[in-house]
Write a protein that holds these residues in place. Structure first.
Motif, short mmCIF file in Angstrom:
data_model
loop_
_atom_site.label_atom_id
_atom_site.label_comp_id
_atom_site.label_asym_id
_atom_site.label_seq_id
_atom_site.Cartn_x
_atom_site.Cartn_y
_atom_site.Cartn_z
N ILE A 78 10.88 5.80 -5.07
CA ILE A 78 9.27 5.20 -4.98
C ILE A 78 9.74 4.13 -3.79
CG2 ILE A 78 8.71 3.34 -5.62
CD1 ILE A 78 9.05 4.43 -8.75
N SER A 79 11.04 4.15 -3.42
CA SER A 79 11.32 2.97 -2.38
C SER A 79 11.11 3.86 -0.67
CB SER A 79 12.38 2.89 -2.33
OG SER A 79 13.65 3.96 -1.80
N ARG A 80 11.19 5.30 -0.85
CA ARG A 80 10.66 5.77 0.82
C ARG A 80 9.38 5.71 0.80
NH1 ARG A 80 15.36 9.25 -0.79
NH2 ARG A 80 14.19 10.52 -1.87
N TRP A 81 8.45 6.22 -0.07
CA TRP A 81 7.53 6.29 -0.33
C TRP A 81 6.17 4.86 0.64
CZ3 TRP A 81 4.08 9.20 1.33
CH2 TRP A 81 2.05 8.83 1.20
N TYR A 82 6.52 4.20 -0.53
CA TYR A 82 6.22 2.23 -0.33
C TYR A 82 6.43 1.14 0.64
CZ TYR A 82 3.38 4.00 -4.74
OH TYR A 82 2.35 4.14 -5.24
N LYS A 100 0.82 -0.98 0.33
CA LYS A 100 0.33 0.23 0.05
C LYS A 100 0.53 1.12 0.18
CE LYS A 100 -3.79 -2.25 2.46
NZ LYS A 100 -4.56 -1.82 3.89
N PRO A 101 0.53 2.63 -0.68
CA PRO A 101 1.00 3.32 -0.30
C PRO A 101 1.46 4.01 0.99
CG PRO A 101 -0.98 3.50 -2.32
CD PRO A 101 -1.21 2.32 -1.39
N GLY A 102 2.29 5.21 0.82
CA GLY A 102 2.71 6.38 1.79
C GLY A 102 1.56 6.49 3.30
N THR A 103 0.81 6.46 4.29
CA THR A 103 0.12 7.43 4.81
C THR A 103 0.91 7.82 6.60
OG1 THR A 103 0.44 5.15 7.39
CG2 THR A 103 -0.79 4.63 5.75
N ARG A 121 0.60 9.79 -6.12
CA ARG A 121 1.15 8.47 -4.95
C ARG A 121 0.09 7.87 -4.05
NH1 ARG A 121 5.98 10.78 -2.34
NH2 ARG A 121 4.72 11.31 -0.66
N GLU A 122 -0.85 7.58 -4.23
CA GLU A 122 -2.56 7.00 -3.74
C GLU A 122 -2.25 5.73 -4.58
OE1 GLU A 122 -3.95 8.00 -1.14
OE2 GLU A 122 -2.62 9.38 -1.35
N LYS A 123 -1.64 5.12 -5.85
CA LYS A 123 -2.11 4.59 -6.83
C LYS A 123 -0.54 3.18 -6.20
CE LYS A 123 -3.40 6.30 -10.90
NZ LYS A 123 -3.58 6.36 -12.26
N SER A 124 -1.20 1.76 -6.41
CA SER A 124 -0.24 1.00 -5.78
C SER A 124 0.95 0.87 -6.40
CB SER A 124 -1.31 -0.66 -6.23
OG SER A 124 -1.10 -0.84 -7.99
N ILE A 156 9.93 10.94 10.95
CA ILE A 156 8.86 9.83 9.75
C ILE A 156 9.73 9.08 9.37
CG2 ILE A 156 6.99 10.88 7.61
CD1 ILE A 156 7.32 12.93 10.56
N PRO A 157 8.97 8.08 8.95
CA PRO A 157 9.22 6.71 8.76
C PRO A 157 9.41 6.66 7.10
CG PRO A 157 7.18 6.39 9.16
CD PRO A 157 7.68 7.81 9.77
N ARG A 158 10.15 5.37 6.37
CA ARG A 158 9.59 5.28 5.26
C ARG A 158 8.25 5.12 5.16
NH1 ARG A 158 14.10 3.47 2.08
NH2 ARG A 158 12.70 1.74 1.65
N GLY A 159 7.19 5.32 4.36
CA GLY A 159 6.21 5.61 4.01
C GLY A 159 5.16 6.02 4.69
N GLY A 160 6.32 7.55 5.41
CA GLY A 160 4.83 8.22 6.23
C GLY A 160 5.05 9.09 5.68
#
Length: 381
Positions: free
Chosen positions: A325-329, A114-117, A351-354, A176-180
């Motif tokens: 990409i790797s940081r966000w996902y 899933k994308p980041g939150t 950034r909301e797509k899979s 802020i973590p990866r995916g955050g």
């Protein structure tokens, strides 16, 4: 309709000799291809600019001109959007509007990524760590001097109280973590948006002649104006000095450190005592491992696209694209083999797509095979 027939129809459209019915068909076909490309138009003007460039490239294709070269007068995101559609022309031209091409990743196993939150941790001056994901909105910490609250929408807000009973200033750290991603309002009213894998170090309230913070990662600042108390952002190798302005700082230290001015003015002070002023649309940059600082004009919409909810790659290498990409996902990746030619990528993508959808389009743009196993991605030339 076969490939030759569509080529002939497009050529008539370009020459201005297509009938009204044929014109409607080509424009509908172009719209369908753009939607399937995955690259999102930013606005109506952007769409028209891209379409104009696409048709120029189609004309080149029909004239036997094959390579897609960079036009120095247009941002690369326009050319790459055209490139995505030209792939549809050259490779998948036989697909009619409404039909679907194969858009599945070469190989993917495990749960969808899933994308980041909105995710972050807050470390207070006394060492207490607050996991913001788990906290409801409301007051997180309250002292005689400062109230810290979690607001709706992933925002932390500091309020300096008028009755200051202590001169003690303590450092807080928002990580802020990866995916955050997260947002904070500092005690002076400055708003800061933090991208994935970013750390902001700041005082619980500002005192003295300067307002000083530190950043590792990427952040967008909207600084509360105060000419008597300049705001200083410290990153490795330089300080950014402002009184009230908006700018973006990227300091991941992987390829380069960059400060981009959106509006107002800033001064860059390097450790070598060099000073540089920026105007809106300018970027100061320093390559990793090198002391020199350069200045260049950039497309600010591309730079701050992460804050607006989309990726915008402007003439980047595959490795640079995958780092973002790797940081966000929150994935790991490795590239096996080497490209036979230098490749630069561009385009916009929500950034909301899979991640599988995004990787699929990278496969279509670059001559690679991509395999995803859980959160591990392997890219093979």
């Amino acid at each position: 309709m076969n490939k030759e027939s569509i080529n002939a129809l497009v050529e008539k459209y370009l020459n201005g000799t297509s009938s009204e019915e044929e014109t409607v068909w080509v424009e509908k076909w172009l719209d369908e291809r753009s939607k399937k490309s995955g690259w999102d138009w930013r606005d109506e003007r952007h769409q028209k600019e891209v379409q104009k460039e696409i048709f120029k490239r189609i004309d080149d294709e029909l004239s036997g001109f094959r390579p897609l070269k960079r036009n120095r007068f247009l941002p690369v995101y326009l050319l790459t959007a055209a490139a995505v559609l030209l792939i549809g022309l050259v490779v998948g031209l036989w697909f009619l509007p409404g039909q679907k091409a194969n858009q599945e990743l070469s190989y993917a196993t495990g749960k969808p990524v899933k994308p980041g939150t909105k995710a972050a941790t807050l470390q207070l001056g006394n060492g207490e760590v607050i996991y913001l994901d788990d906290k409801a909105t409301g007051v997180l910490n309250h002292s005689d001097d400062v109230r810290i609250s979690k607001m709706a929408g992933g925002i932390i807000q500091y309020n300096a109280l008028k009755s200051i009973s202590s001169d003690k200033i303590v450092e807080n750290t928002l990580s802020i973590p990866r995916g955050g991603q997260y947002q904070i309002t500092l005690s002076d009213g400055t708003n800061v948006w933090l991208n994935s894998e970013t750390k902001l170090i700041y005082p619980n309230r500002f005192t003295g002649k300067e307002r000083r913070v530190k950043v590792v990662g990427e952040a967008y600042f909207d600084v509360a104006k105060n000419v008597d108390h300049p705001f200083i952002v410290g990153i490795e190798g330089m300080d950014i000095r402002v009184t009230g302005t908006e700018f973006n700082v990227s300091a991941y230290k992987v390829f380069e450190t960059a400060t981009t001015l959106i509006e107002g003015s800033v001064e860059i002070h390097s450790q070598r005592k060099l000073k540089m002023k920026l105007s809106p649309g300018q970027q100061a940059y320093q390559m990793a491992g090198k002391p020199e600082i350069g200045k260049r004009l950039v497309d600010v919409n591309t730079v701050i696209s992460w804050k607006k909810g989309y990726f915008s790659f402007d003439y980047l290498s595959l490795e640079e694209v995958m780092n973002e990409i790797s940081r966000w996902y929150d994935i790991d990746y490795k590239i096996v083999g080497k490209a036979t030619k230098q490749e630069k990528l561009g385009g916009t993508f929500s950034r909301e797509k899979s991640i599988d959808e995004l990787l699929t389009y990278i496969e279509q743009l670059v001559d690679v095979k991509i395999v995803r196993k859980e959160r591990s991605v392997t890219i093979m030339y």
